[in-house]
Design a protein around this motif. Structure first.
Motif, PDB file in Angstrom:
ATOM      1  N   ILE A  82       0.846  -1.196   0.000  1.00 30.47           N
ATOM      2  CA  ILE A  82       0.000   0.000   0.000  1.00 30.47           C
ATOM      3  C   ILE A  82       0.882   1.246   0.000  1.00 30.47           C
ATOM      4  CG2 ILE A  82      -1.749   1.288   1.269  1.00 30.47           C
ATOM      5  CD1 ILE A  82      -2.697  -1.374   2.447  1.00 30.47           C
ATOM      6  N   MET A  83       1.913   1.234   0.854  1.00 27.38           N
ATOM      7  CA  MET A  83       2.789   2.405   0.970  1.00 27.38           C
ATOM      8  C   MET A  83       3.509   2.680  -0.349  1.00 27.38           C
ATOM      9  SD  MET A  83       6.030   3.007   3.567  1.00 27.38           S
ATOM     10  CE  MET A  83       6.983   1.698   2.777  1.00 27.38           C
ATOM     11  N   ASN A  84       4.011   1.614  -1.000  1.00 30.21           N
ATOM     12  CA  ASN A  84       4.768   1.796  -2.247  1.00 30.21           C
ATOM     13  C   ASN A  84       3.903   2.346  -3.362  1.00 30.21           C
ATOM     14  OD1 ASN A  84       7.099   0.871  -1.024  1.00 30.21           O
ATOM     15  ND2 ASN A  84       6.829  -1.236  -1.709  1.00 30.21           N
ATOM     16  N   ARG A  85       2.599   2.007  -3.330  1.00 25.75           N
ATOM     17  CA  ARG A  85       1.710   2.474  -4.390  1.00 25.75           C
ATOM     18  C   ARG A  85       0.957   3.739  -4.005  1.00 25.75           C
ATOM     19  NH1 ARG A  85      -2.372  -0.426  -5.153  1.00 25.75           N
ATOM     20  NH2 ARG A  85      -2.201  -1.976  -3.532  1.00 25.75           N
ATOM     21  N   ALA A  86       1.120   4.183  -2.758  1.00 27.04           N
ATOM     22  CA  ALA A  86       0.331   5.310  -2.263  1.00 27.04           C
ATOM     23  C   ALA A  86       0.809   6.623  -2.868  1.00 27.04           C
ATOM     24  CB  ALA A  86       0.409   5.382  -0.738  1.00 27.04           C
ATOM     25  N   SER A  87      -0.144   7.496  -3.119  1.00 28.87           N
ATOM     26  CA  SER A  87       0.181   8.847  -3.582  1.00 28.87           C
ATOM     27  C   SER A  87      -0.763   9.873  -2.962  1.00 28.87           C
ATOM     28  CB  SER A  87       0.087   8.926  -5.108  1.00 28.87           C
ATOM     29  OG  SER A  87      -1.209   8.599  -5.558  1.00 28.87           O
ATOM     30  N   THR A  88      -1.802   9.391  -2.261  1.00 29.71           N
ATOM     31  CA  THR A  88      -2.775  10.298  -1.663  1.00 29.71           C
ATOM     32  C   THR A  88      -2.720  10.209  -0.149  1.00 29.71           C
ATOM     33  OG1 THR A  88      -4.543   8.634  -1.639  1.00 29.71           O
ATOM     34  CG2 THR A  88      -4.294   9.965  -3.646  1.00 29.71           C
ATOM     35  N   ASP A 104       3.646  10.894   8.281  1.00 29.20           N
ATOM     36  CA  ASP A 104       4.290  12.109   7.774  1.00 29.20           C
ATOM     37  C   ASP A 104       3.974  12.317   6.294  1.00 29.20           C
ATOM     38  OD1 ASP A 104       5.329  12.418  10.282  1.00 29.20           O
ATOM     39  OD2 ASP A 104       7.320  11.643   9.778  1.00 29.20           O
ATOM     40  N   LYS A 105       4.031  11.222   5.532  1.00 34.87           N
ATOM     41  CA  LYS A 105       3.753  11.342   4.096  1.00 34.87           C
ATOM     42  C   LYS A 105       2.289  11.676   3.843  1.00 34.87           C
ATOM     43  CE  LYS A 105       7.503   8.455   2.318  1.00 34.87           C
ATOM     44  NZ  LYS A 105       7.864   7.291   1.473  1.00 34.87           N
ATOM     45  N   ALA A 106       1.390  11.191   4.724  1.00 36.47           N
ATOM     46  CA  ALA A 106      -0.029  11.527   4.573  1.00 36.47           C
ATOM     47  C   ALA A 106      -0.232  13.025   4.750  1.00 36.47           C
ATOM     48  CB  ALA A 106      -0.863  10.752   5.596  1.00 36.47           C
ATOM     49  N   ALA A 107       0.448  13.591   5.752  1.00 39.12           N
ATOM     50  CA  ALA A 107       0.339  15.035   5.967  1.00 39.12           C
ATOM     51  C   ALA A 107       0.886  15.812   4.773  1.00 39.12           C
ATOM     52  CB  ALA A 107       1.080  15.434   7.247  1.00 39.12           C
ATOM     53  N   LEU A 108       2.016  15.325   4.238  1.00 35.12           N
ATOM     54  CA  LEU A 108       2.614  15.972   3.069  1.00 35.12           C
ATOM     55  C   LEU A 108       1.691  15.843   1.858  1.00 35.12           C
ATOM     56  CD1 LEU A 108       5.100  17.386   1.883  1.00 35.12           C
ATOM     57  CD2 LEU A 108       6.040  15.124   1.350  1.00 35.12           C
ATOM     58  N   ALA A 109       1.099  14.663   1.674  1.00 36.26           N
ATOM     59  CA  ALA A 109       0.192  14.445   0.543  1.00 36.26           C
ATOM     60  C   ALA A 109      -1.027  15.347   0.649  1.00 36.26           C
ATOM     61  CB  ALA A 109      -0.233  12.978   0.479  1.00 36.26           C
ATOM     62  N   PHE A 110      -1.528  15.546   1.886  1.00 32.72           N
ATOM     63  CA  PHE A 110      -2.667  16.439   2.078  1.00 32.72           C
ATOM     64  C   PHE A 110      -2.330  17.845   1.601  1.00 32.72           C
ATOM     65  CE2 PHE A 110      -4.568  19.707   4.818  1.00 32.72           C
ATOM     66  CZ  PHE A 110      -5.902  19.541   4.492  1.00 32.72           C
ATOM     67  N   GLY A 158      -8.673   3.045   1.832  1.00 32.57           N
ATOM     68  CA  GLY A 158      -9.251   3.873   2.866  1.00 32.57           C
ATOM     69  C   GLY A 158     -10.644   4.361   2.529  1.00 32.57           C
ATOM     70  N   LYS A 159     -11.057   4.245   1.254  1.00 31.49           N
ATOM     71  CA  LYS A 159     -12.395   4.676   0.848  1.00 31.49           C
ATOM     72  C   LYS A 159     -13.271   3.445   0.692  1.00 31.49           C
ATOM     73  CE  LYS A 159     -10.751   8.878  -1.435  1.00 31.49           C
ATOM     74  NZ  LYS A 159     -10.713   9.660  -2.672  1.00 31.49           N
ATOM     75  N   SER A 160     -13.883   3.023   1.797  1.00 26.61           N
ATOM     76  CA  SER A 160     -14.640   1.777   1.785  1.00 26.61           C
ATOM     77  C   SER A 160     -15.939   1.896   1.001  1.00 26.61           C
ATOM     78  CB  SER A 160     -14.950   1.352   3.233  1.00 26.61           C
ATOM     79  OG  SER A 160     -15.669   2.375   3.897  1.00 26.61           O
TER      80      SER A 160
END
Length: 904
Positions: free
Chosen positions: A437-443, A472-478, A824-826
């Motif tokens: 999930i982390m490797n493919r995450a961008s949002t 940290d990356k989630a905050a940055l992505a936001f 995360g979007k069920s």
């Protein structure tokens, strides 16, 4: 971590509550706030940059999870950068006294508990004094109130602990694993406890020492034992067990006591089945003991005696142990039993073991043989390869009861191996899933989902560190998403768009070039408003000029127009009633032929009520058919309301499409047509149609294939099934029904424990459903797929053997991989019932009248094999699952379609 919310007028900062992890909203510059979850008023740090906000978030996360040492290290980093930060000093105090905020059942408020009692009063703590020194008046008031509460608690702890008798040895270990099962470490600690007590030592062993303290706080007794014990033995079989939060809490506190004891106390690490280099770094200066080495116990006891003093040790009479052996009369029978086991003759093996037990009811070897027959194991060492632990089985318990030490250690070792292997597989699966999930995450949502999954594997490898990185990356992505949203608002070049962009950029103050972009937006707004004002003035000027010209022209026309009015009236009647409508009808047809639908629709609104137009529709439709413009002819016949002609037109067009090999368009015309042999022709080309339909469809779009009763009205026949294209790869496509088609039991009541391989639903989908829904031509398109028996990612329960199926249910990993594309979007998993499927749910009173969303089965087992995991109505995955005999969970069939060489 500091995040931001977009409001219309003011900027509101958001901070995670240091007591419950909820949200504390406050205006920038505030030093106190109130949590919207637990309602606690609390002090706030100065969050004037992202780095400080990230450090506070990480430190508070560790402190809320009672990992006080890690948290203290981060608070120290904050103070290194700003030694006047009152909140950082106060946070160090909370860690030093091990403060955990728990909910009071009576008041529902968060109150402190002390997990690291000290002899030193909190009021004498230097960090507490520094917190008061640098705090403002609001912070200082709260610090003093909390310190008073903590001091009162500590006084109570010291009073209770002062009455406790001293201990010689403190055993530190991990009692339960992530599933709440007893660890191998607990068993080893239990053995060590009994050995030491037989030697006359007073030993603190929480499993036994605290068993009469249930319902009370343990800290007074742990504090007393830590301070009185002269030796601590920290034992473990895994690096993560040594570093488990509460284990580390005990040994780190004792290490501090050892440093102050002047050599009178000692900590002894003891390990087994692991590399000593994986022990905590804090033990690097200590002599560790390998518990698997011969003579370990004697060496340990001898070392403890040197420290504690031999006066405490008492002479203990050792109890003799009767070793279980076979006698001459049972040995041949037992040998025969084990030969039967080697041959896989389970019934004969069990019978011979019974004959041994008739002669010797306490023969442990016979019970082991019966256990092997029960589990269908040929060699004893292969017990370690069993899929699930077997310590609950009666034959195992009898073998333990009557076996000698060697046998007990052997078969207990097999069980431990199974637990460790399964736990490692479970954690590995979670870790790998989170990594993927982390490797493919961008949002932002994807990174948050990765962090949550890493935390499910807390303590495994670097899962905890990666979870923080993902946060940290989630905050940055936001921030990136917010920044890009602002740029997109600017592209419209409207005042509203620029004003929205300014609002977004203000939330990102200091991020990238937000301030510069705000200035650009303000300049663009000013320019747009100036241009609008100039255009308005120019428009007024031109309007006045045109009015003057028109007035002059009107006066001139009046003077010459009166004589010809009568002639014009007659001509206009003919023009309006006949000539213009026919011209507009021809224009309408031209627009249809050139696919200018909006213009054609507007023109038809003008002429549709004209009698001359209605009278010419059939004639014009025939002209279009002669020119092979079937689409235009169909629209003209539709406007004329000639249903029979429309059906004939569709049928002729379909035959033309079949002749040209365009099965996709032909099938779409024939599928709902009831004209001559349209149904049989639709079935003949359904295979090529589906191939072309899937090739045209994007992932997430729908195709129709097969028929099933769905509207609860059998009189009108079956309805086409709508399928969602989940994945397209090579020459195959994975489909799942858009709706729940039935509500059925996962398995029958005759046999509840099951996997997908032996389930009722697998039989029903690949027999009844497969043959009822799909024609012979359609079945040629459905692949016989390899369906893996994937385990439950949380419970670790095995999914059983792999199977080969035409139709199947998705597993939990497949739902996450294919259906829930945006992690995360069920909402992607929410599904509705058909009318037919809803009838059984309605009768069971499980469905709301206005809500047809429903829960549906996966093929993955739940927390045990009597349950199967399912998707809740909200779209979330229920890993524990429901009983397989429930008959109201929904069924969403899935299948792989071969789109390489479809034949009609």
């Amino acid at each position: 971590m500091q995040t931001f919310e977009i409001t219309e007028e003011i900027t509101v900062s958001v901070f995670k509550c240091k007591m419950c992890g909820g949200t504390v909203e406050f205006e920038p510059g505030a030093t106190v706030g109130v949590c919207d979850s637990c309602g606690t008023k609390q002090t706030l740090p100065r969050l004037d940059d992202d780095r400080r906000a990230n450090l506070y978030d990480r430190a508070n996360h560790f402190r809320r999870n009672n990992d006080f040492d890690k948290a203290m290290g981060i608070y120290e980093q904050i103070l290194n950068a700003d030694n006047a930060d009152a909140e950082a000093y106060w946070s160090l105090v909370l860690c030093r006294y091990g403060i955990e905020y728990v909910e009071d059942p009576a008041t529902r408020k968060r109150v402190p508990t002390v997990n690291r009692a000290q002899y030193t009063s909190i009021f004498a703590d230097e960090d507490y004094k520094s917190a008061l020194q640098y705090a403002d008046s609001y912070q200082k008031e709260i610090y003093e109130q909390e310190a008073k509460a903590i001091d009162d608690i500590q006084k109570g702890i010291l009073e209770i602990s002062s009455k406790e008798k001293p201990f010689d040895v403190f055993i530190c270990y991990k009692e339960t694993d992530a599933q709440g099962r007893r660890t191998q470490d607990s068993v080893l600690a239990n053995d060590l406890y009994h050995q030491l007590t037989q030697e006359g030592f007073k030993v603190f062993f929480s499993r036994i020492t605290l068993e009469d303290k249930l319902g009370t706080a343990y800290e007074p007794y742990i504090f007393a034992a830590l301070n009185s014990a002269k030796v601590m033995v920290v034992l473990g079989t895994k690096p993560e067990y040594f570093n488990a939060v509460w284990v580390k809490n005990e040994w780190s506190r004792y290490l501090s006591i050892v440093k102050q004891s002047g050599g009178k106390k000692m900590l002894i690490p003891a390990y087994r089945d692991m590399d000593p280099y994986d022990l905590p770094e804090e033990f690097s200066h200590l002599q560790a003991q390998d518990m698997s080495k011969l003579g370990f116990m004697q060496d340990l006891i001898r070392g403890i005696k040197k420290i504690v003093g031999t006066s405490n040790a008492k002479a203990v009479v050792k109890e003799s142990v009767a070793v279980n052996t076979t006698n001459n009369s049972t040995a041949p029978l037992l040998r025969r039993a084990y030969l039967f086991l080697e041959d896989g003759n389970w019934q004969e093996a069990d019978e011979y073991c019974e004959r041994v037990l008739d002669l010797d009811p306490e023969c442990a070897e016979a019970y082991v043989g019966k256990l092997m027959a029960e589990l269908k194991v040929r060699k004893r060492d292969k017990l370690a390869d069993c899929r699930e632990p077997f310590e609950s089985l009666n034959n195992y318990q009898k073998a333990i009861r009557f076996g000698d030490k060697r046998l007990i250690e052997e078969i207990e070792g097999y069980v431990r191996h199974i637990y460790e292997r399964n736990e490692n597989e479970r954690l590995t699966a979670l870790y790998d899933e989170a990594t993927d999930i982390m490797n493919r995450a961008s949002t932002q949502s994807a990174f948050k989902d990765a962090a949550a999954t890493f935390r499910l594997a807390s303590g495994f490898k670097d899962a905890d560190e990666l979870a923080v990185i993902c946060d940290d990356k989630a905050a940055l992505a936001f921030k990136e998403e917010l920044y890009n949203s602002a740029l997109n608002r600017m592209k419209g070049k409207t005042v509203d768009g620029y004003e929205q962009a300014i609002g977004y950029f203000k939330q990102l103050s200091g991020w990238k070039d937000s301030e510069a972009q705000i200035a650009i937006c303000e300049n663009e707004i000013a320019e747009i408003e100036a241009n609008a004002k100039a255009e308005q003035e120019e428009s007024r000027r031109r309007a006045e000029e045109n009015r003057i010209k028109a007035e002059k022209k009107r006066k001139k026309i009046i003077s010459i127009s009166i004589p010809i009015v009568a002639v014009c009236v007659v001509f206009c009647i003919v023009l309006i009633v006949v000539i213009i409508p026919l011209q507009k009808l021809n224009q309408y047809i031209d627009l249809l032929n050139t696919h200018k639908s909006p213009e054609a629709a507007a023109l038809w609104g003008e002429i549709k009520d004209s009698n001359i137009v209605q009278g010419n529709l059939h004639r014009k439709a025939k002209e279009m058919i002669d020119e092979e413009r079937y689409d235009t002819a169909y629209l003209l016949l539709t406007e004329a309301g000639d249903e029979e002609a429309i059906e004939a037109n569709k049928y002729d067009r379909a035959l033309k499409f079949i002749g040209s090999g365009n099965y996709y368009n032909a099938y779409n015309l024939l599928k709902d047509l009831n004209y001559t042999d349209s149904k049989s022709k639709a079935d003949e080309i359904s295979g090529p149609y589906l191939q072309e339909a899937i090739k045209k469809a994007e992932e997430g779009e729908s195709v129709f294939f097969g028929s099933y009763e769905q509207d609860n009205n059998p009189d009108n026949g079956k309805e086409k099934i709508e399928w969602i294209v989940l994945k397209k790869e090579d020459n195959s496509a994975l489909l799942i029904s858009k709706n729940i088609l039935e509500c059925l039991s996962y398995n029958t009541k005759d046999s509840t424990d099951t996997t997908w391989e032996n389930s009722f639903l697998r039989y029903w989908l690949n027999d009844d459903f497969y043959n009822e829904v799909f024609s012979t031509n359609q079945q040629k398109m459905i692949s016989l797929s390899d369906v893996p028996g994937q385990r439950n990612p949380k419970s670790g329960k095995s999914g059983g053997n792999d199977t080969k199926d035409h139709v199947f249910l998705l597993s939990i990993p497949e739902v996450r991989k294919y259906l829930d594309k945006y992690y995360g979007k069920s909402q992607a998993n929410v599904c509705e019932l058909t009318e037919s499927a809803a009838t059984s749910v309605t009768q069971a009173h499980y469905k709301n009248d206005d809500d047809y969303t429903w829960l549906w089965w996966t093929r993955t087992p739940g927390r045990d094999l009597s349950r199967a995991a399912f998707i809740r109505r909200t779209g979330e995955i229920d890993y524990d699952g429901a009983a397989v005999t429930h008959n109201y969970e929904g069924v969403r069939p899935a299948m792989w379609i071969d789109i390489s060489d479809a034949e009609g």
